[in-house]
Design a protein around this motif. Structure first.
Motif, PDB file in Angstrom:
ATOM      1  N   PRO A   1       1.078   8.760  -3.643  1.00  0.00           N
ATOM      2  CA  PRO A   1       0.380   7.873  -2.703  1.00  0.00           C
ATOM      3  C   PRO A   1      -1.081   7.612  -3.074  1.00  0.00           C
ATOM      4  O   PRO A   1      -1.543   6.468  -2.998  1.00  0.00           O
ATOM      5  CB  PRO A   1       0.506   8.613  -1.370  1.00  0.00           C
ATOM      6  N   ALA A   2      -1.800   8.625  -3.500  1.00  0.00           N
ATOM      7  CA  ALA A   2      -3.209   8.426  -3.865  1.00  0.00           C
ATOM      8  C   ALA A   2      -3.327   7.468  -5.045  1.00  0.00           C
ATOM      9  O   ALA A   2      -4.218   6.603  -5.077  1.00  0.00           O
ATOM     10  CB  ALA A   2      -3.868   9.760  -4.189  1.00  0.00           C
ATOM     11  N   ASP A   3      -2.435   7.598  -6.016  1.00  0.00           N
ATOM     12  CA  ASP A   3      -2.458   6.698  -7.171  1.00  0.00           C
ATOM     13  C   ASP A   3      -2.115   5.266  -6.764  1.00  0.00           C
ATOM     14  O   ASP A   3      -2.714   4.308  -7.267  1.00  0.00           O
ATOM     15  CB  ASP A   3      -1.490   7.185  -8.248  1.00  0.00           C
ATOM     16  N   LEU A   4      -1.150   5.111  -5.852  1.00  0.00           N
ATOM     17  CA  LEU A   4      -0.805   3.769  -5.352  1.00  0.00           C
ATOM     18  C   LEU A   4      -2.017   3.115  -4.691  1.00  0.00           C
ATOM     19  O   LEU A   4      -2.297   1.933  -4.924  1.00  0.00           O
ATOM     20  CB  LEU A   4       0.339   3.846  -4.340  1.00  0.00           C
ATOM     21  N   LEU A   5      -2.711   3.874  -3.867  1.00  0.00           N
ATOM     22  CA  LEU A   5      -3.897   3.335  -3.199  1.00  0.00           C
ATOM     23  C   LEU A   5      -4.926   2.889  -4.230  1.00  0.00           C
ATOM     24  O   LEU A   5      -5.459   1.782  -4.149  1.00  0.00           O
ATOM     25  CB  LEU A   5      -4.485   4.374  -2.245  1.00  0.00           C
ATOM     26  N   ARG A   6      -5.208   3.737  -5.206  1.00  0.00           N
ATOM     27  CA  ARG A   6      -6.189   3.388  -6.244  1.00  0.00           C
ATOM     28  C   ARG A   6      -5.770   2.150  -7.023  1.00  0.00           C
ATOM     29  O   ARG A   6      -6.595   1.283  -7.310  1.00  0.00           O
ATOM     30  CB  ARG A   6      -6.382   4.568  -7.201  1.00  0.00           C
ATOM     31  N   GLN A   7      -4.478   2.072  -7.380  1.00  0.00           N
ATOM     32  CA  GLN A   7      -3.972   0.923  -8.141  1.00  0.00           C
ATOM     33  C   GLN A   7      -4.171  -0.386  -7.389  1.00  0.00           C
ATOM     34  O   GLN A   7      -4.285  -1.447  -7.990  1.00  0.00           O
ATOM     35  CB  GLN A   7      -2.494   1.099  -8.470  1.00  0.00           C
ATOM     36  N   HIS A   8      -4.208  -0.318  -6.064  1.00  0.00           N
ATOM     37  CA  HIS A   8      -4.377  -1.518  -5.239  1.00  0.00           C
ATOM     38  C   HIS A   8      -5.804  -1.675  -4.727  1.00  0.00           C
ATOM     39  O   HIS A   8      -6.064  -2.485  -3.839  1.00  0.00           O
ATOM     40  CB  HIS A   8      -3.379  -1.500  -4.079  1.00  0.00           C
ATOM     41  N   GLY A   9      -6.711  -0.888  -5.267  1.00  0.00           N
ATOM     42  CA  GLY A   9      -8.114  -1.015  -4.916  1.00  0.00           C
ATOM     43  C   GLY A   9      -8.442  -0.560  -3.508  1.00  0.00           C
ATOM     44  O   GLY A   9      -9.383  -1.057  -2.895  1.00  0.00           O
ATOM     45  N   VAL A  10      -7.670   0.394  -2.995  1.00  0.00           N
ATOM     46  CA  VAL A  10      -7.858   0.875  -1.634  1.00  0.00           C
ATOM     47  C   VAL A  10      -8.467   2.279  -1.694  1.00  0.00           C
ATOM     48  O   VAL A  10      -8.018   3.130  -2.466  1.00  0.00           O
ATOM     49  CB  VAL A  10      -6.516   0.924  -0.879  1.00  0.00           C
ATOM     50  N   GLN A  11      -9.474   2.510  -0.867  1.00  0.00           N
ATOM     51  CA  GLN A  11     -10.092   3.829  -0.802  1.00  0.00           C
ATOM     52  C   GLN A  11      -9.057   4.855  -0.357  1.00  0.00           C
ATOM     53  O   GLN A  11      -8.298   4.638   0.589  1.00  0.00           O
ATOM     54  CB  GLN A  11     -11.263   3.827   0.175  1.00  0.00           C
ATOM     55  N   VAL A  12      -9.015   5.971  -1.046  1.00  0.00           N
ATOM     56  CA  VAL A  12      -8.076   7.038  -0.739  1.00  0.00           C
ATOM     57  C   VAL A  12      -8.634   7.892   0.394  1.00  0.00           C
ATOM     58  O   VAL A  12      -9.753   8.397   0.306  1.00  0.00           O
ATOM     59  CB  VAL A  12      -7.820   7.918  -1.991  1.00  0.00           C
TER      60      VAL A  12
END
Length: 148
Positions: free
Chosen positions: A9-20
Protein backbone atom coordinates in the motif's frame (compact mmCIF):
# COMPACT_ATOMS: atom_id res chain seq x y z
CA UNK A 1 -1.43 -8.89 2.29
CA UNK A 2 -0.20 -7.98 -1.20
CA UNK A 3 0.85 -10.76 -3.52
CA UNK A 4 4.38 -10.79 -4.88
CA UNK A 5 3.32 -8.85 -7.98
CA UNK A 6 1.12 -6.35 -6.12
CA UNK A 7 2.92 -3.36 -4.62
CA UNK A 8 2.55 -2.71 -0.90
CA UNK A 9 0.00 0.00 0.00
CA UNK A 10 2.73 2.53 0.81
CA UNK A 11 4.38 1.91 -2.56
CA UNK A 12 1.03 2.28 -4.36
CA UNK A 13 0.48 5.63 -2.67
CA UNK A 14 3.96 6.85 -3.64
CA UNK A 15 3.54 5.64 -7.24
CA UNK A 16 0.41 7.81 -7.49
CA UNK A 17 1.99 10.84 -5.88
CA UNK A 18 -0.02 10.53 -2.67
CA UNK A 19 1.46 11.27 0.74
CA UNK A 20 1.80 8.08 2.76
CA UNK A 21 -0.10 8.12 6.06
CA UNK A 22 -1.07 5.36 8.47
CA UNK A 23 -4.75 6.16 7.84
CA UNK A 24 -4.45 5.82 4.05
CA UNK A 25 -2.52 2.58 4.33
CA UNK A 26 -5.16 1.24 6.73
CA UNK A 27 -7.97 2.27 4.36
CA UNK A 28 -6.30 0.48 1.44
CA UNK A 29 -5.85 -2.64 3.58
CA UNK A 30 -9.48 -2.45 4.76
CA UNK A 31 -10.86 -2.15 1.23
CA UNK A 32 -8.70 -5.08 0.17
CA UNK A 33 -9.83 -7.17 3.16
CA UNK A 34 -13.55 -6.54 2.67
CA UNK A 35 -14.23 -5.95 -1.02
CA UNK A 36 -17.51 -4.20 -1.80
CA UNK A 37 -17.59 -2.75 1.70
CA UNK A 38 -19.36 0.49 2.58
CA UNK A 39 -17.66 3.42 4.31
CA UNK A 40 -19.01 2.03 7.59
CA UNK A 41 -17.37 -1.35 6.86
CA UNK A 42 -14.09 0.36 5.96
CA UNK A 43 -14.21 2.61 9.03
CA UNK A 44 -14.78 -0.38 11.32
CA UNK A 45 -11.89 -2.33 9.77
CA UNK A 46 -9.58 0.70 9.99
CA UNK A 47 -10.58 1.26 13.61
CA UNK A 48 -9.80 -2.39 14.38
CA UNK A 49 -6.45 -2.03 12.60
CA UNK A 50 -5.06 1.28 13.87
CA UNK A 51 -7.48 2.54 16.50
CA UNK A 52 -9.38 5.80 16.41
CA UNK A 53 -10.13 7.40 13.05
CA UNK A 54 -12.91 9.82 12.24
CA UNK A 55 -15.62 8.91 9.76
CA UNK A 56 -14.70 12.08 7.87
CA UNK A 57 -11.09 10.89 7.54
CA UNK A 58 -12.37 7.62 6.06
CA UNK A 59 -14.67 9.48 3.64
CA UNK A 60 -11.79 11.76 2.63
CA UNK A 61 -9.45 8.80 2.13
CA UNK A 62 -11.79 6.63 0.06
CA UNK A 63 -12.74 9.64 -2.06
CA UNK A 64 -9.14 10.56 -2.79
CA UNK A 65 -8.08 6.93 -3.35
CA UNK A 66 -10.95 6.41 -5.80
CA UNK A 67 -10.09 9.66 -7.59
CA UNK A 68 -6.47 8.48 -7.95
CA UNK A 69 -7.62 5.10 -9.27
CA UNK A 70 -6.25 3.09 -6.36
CA UNK A 71 -9.69 1.80 -5.39
CA UNK A 72 -13.01 1.68 -7.24
CA UNK A 73 -16.26 3.24 -6.03
CA UNK A 74 -19.45 1.38 -6.93
CA UNK A 75 -22.83 3.05 -6.37
CA UNK A 76 -25.68 0.59 -6.97
CA UNK A 77 -29.15 2.15 -7.18
CA UNK A 78 -30.71 2.49 -3.74
CA UNK A 79 -27.54 1.42 -1.98
CA UNK A 80 -24.69 3.22 -0.23
CA UNK A 81 -21.43 3.49 -2.14
CA UNK A 82 -19.18 0.47 -1.89
CA UNK A 83 -15.46 0.19 -2.49
CA UNK A 84 -13.09 -2.43 -3.90
CA UNK A 85 -9.44 -2.64 -4.83
CA UNK A 86 -10.01 -4.48 -8.11
CA UNK A 87 -9.22 -1.69 -10.56
CA UNK A 88 -7.87 -1.53 -14.08
CA UNK A 89 -10.27 -3.98 -15.68
CA UNK A 90 -13.83 -3.76 -16.93
CA UNK A 91 -15.59 -6.17 -14.60
CA UNK A 92 -19.17 -6.00 -13.39
CA UNK A 93 -21.15 -7.00 -10.31
CA UNK A 94 -23.93 -9.31 -9.19
CA UNK A 95 -26.04 -8.14 -6.24
CA UNK A 96 -28.50 -10.24 -4.28
CA UNK A 97 -31.79 -8.40 -3.77
CA UNK A 98 -32.43 -10.40 -0.59
CA UNK A 99 -29.17 -10.07 1.39
CA UNK A 100 -27.33 -7.37 -0.64
CA UNK A 101 -24.28 -9.62 -1.13
CA UNK A 102 -22.17 -8.36 -4.04
CA UNK A 103 -19.72 -10.40 -6.11
CA UNK A 104 -17.55 -9.64 -9.12
CA UNK A 105 -18.35 -11.00 -12.56
CA UNK A 106 -15.94 -10.67 -15.44
CA UNK A 107 -16.97 -9.03 -18.68
CA UNK A 108 -17.35 -11.36 -21.65
CA UNK A 109 -14.01 -12.85 -22.64
CA UNK A 110 -12.61 -12.40 -26.13
CA UNK A 111 -14.72 -9.42 -27.06
CA UNK A 112 -16.42 -6.57 -25.25
CA UNK A 113 -20.12 -6.45 -26.14
CA UNK A 114 -20.71 -4.26 -23.11
CA UNK A 115 -18.56 -1.57 -24.75
CA UNK A 116 -20.48 -1.60 -28.03
CA UNK A 117 -23.42 0.77 -27.61
CA UNK A 118 -26.30 0.72 -30.06
CA UNK A 119 -25.61 4.45 -30.58
CA UNK A 120 -22.39 5.81 -29.13
CA UNK A 121 -23.30 9.43 -30.05
CA UNK A 122 -19.71 9.97 -31.11
CA UNK A 123 -18.26 9.03 -27.72
CA UNK A 124 -15.08 7.01 -27.37
CA UNK A 125 -16.28 4.33 -24.93
CA UNK A 126 -13.65 2.76 -22.69
CA UNK A 127 -15.63 1.47 -19.72
CA UNK A 128 -19.09 0.10 -18.95
CA UNK A 129 -20.66 -0.35 -15.56
CA UNK A 130 -23.13 -3.19 -15.44
CA UNK A 131 -24.91 -4.43 -12.33
CA UNK A 132 -26.87 -7.65 -12.41
CA UNK A 133 -29.60 -7.97 -9.76
CA UNK A 134 -31.01 -11.28 -8.54
CA UNK A 135 -30.71 -13.68 -5.63
CA UNK A 136 -27.54 -15.35 -4.43
CA UNK A 137 -27.50 -19.17 -4.21
CA UNK A 138 -27.95 -19.11 -0.42
CA UNK A 139 -31.03 -16.85 -0.52
CA UNK A 140 -32.49 -18.78 -3.45
CA UNK A 141 -32.05 -22.08 -1.58
CA UNK A 142 -33.49 -20.62 1.63
CA UNK A 143 -36.62 -19.48 -0.22
CA UNK A 144 -37.10 -23.00 -1.58
CA UNK A 145 -36.79 -24.74 1.79
CA UNK A 146 -40.11 -25.68 3.38
CA UNK A 147 -41.02 -23.81 6.55
CA UNK A 148 -40.45 -25.85 9.71
Amino acid sequence: MPSSDTPAPADLLRQHGVQVTAQRIAVIRAVSACPHGTVDDVAEAVHNDIGAISRQAVYDSVGMLAEKGLIRRIQPAGSPARYEDRVGDNHHHLICRSCNRMVDVDCAVGYTPCLTAADDSGYEIYEAEVIYWGRCPECFAADREPAV
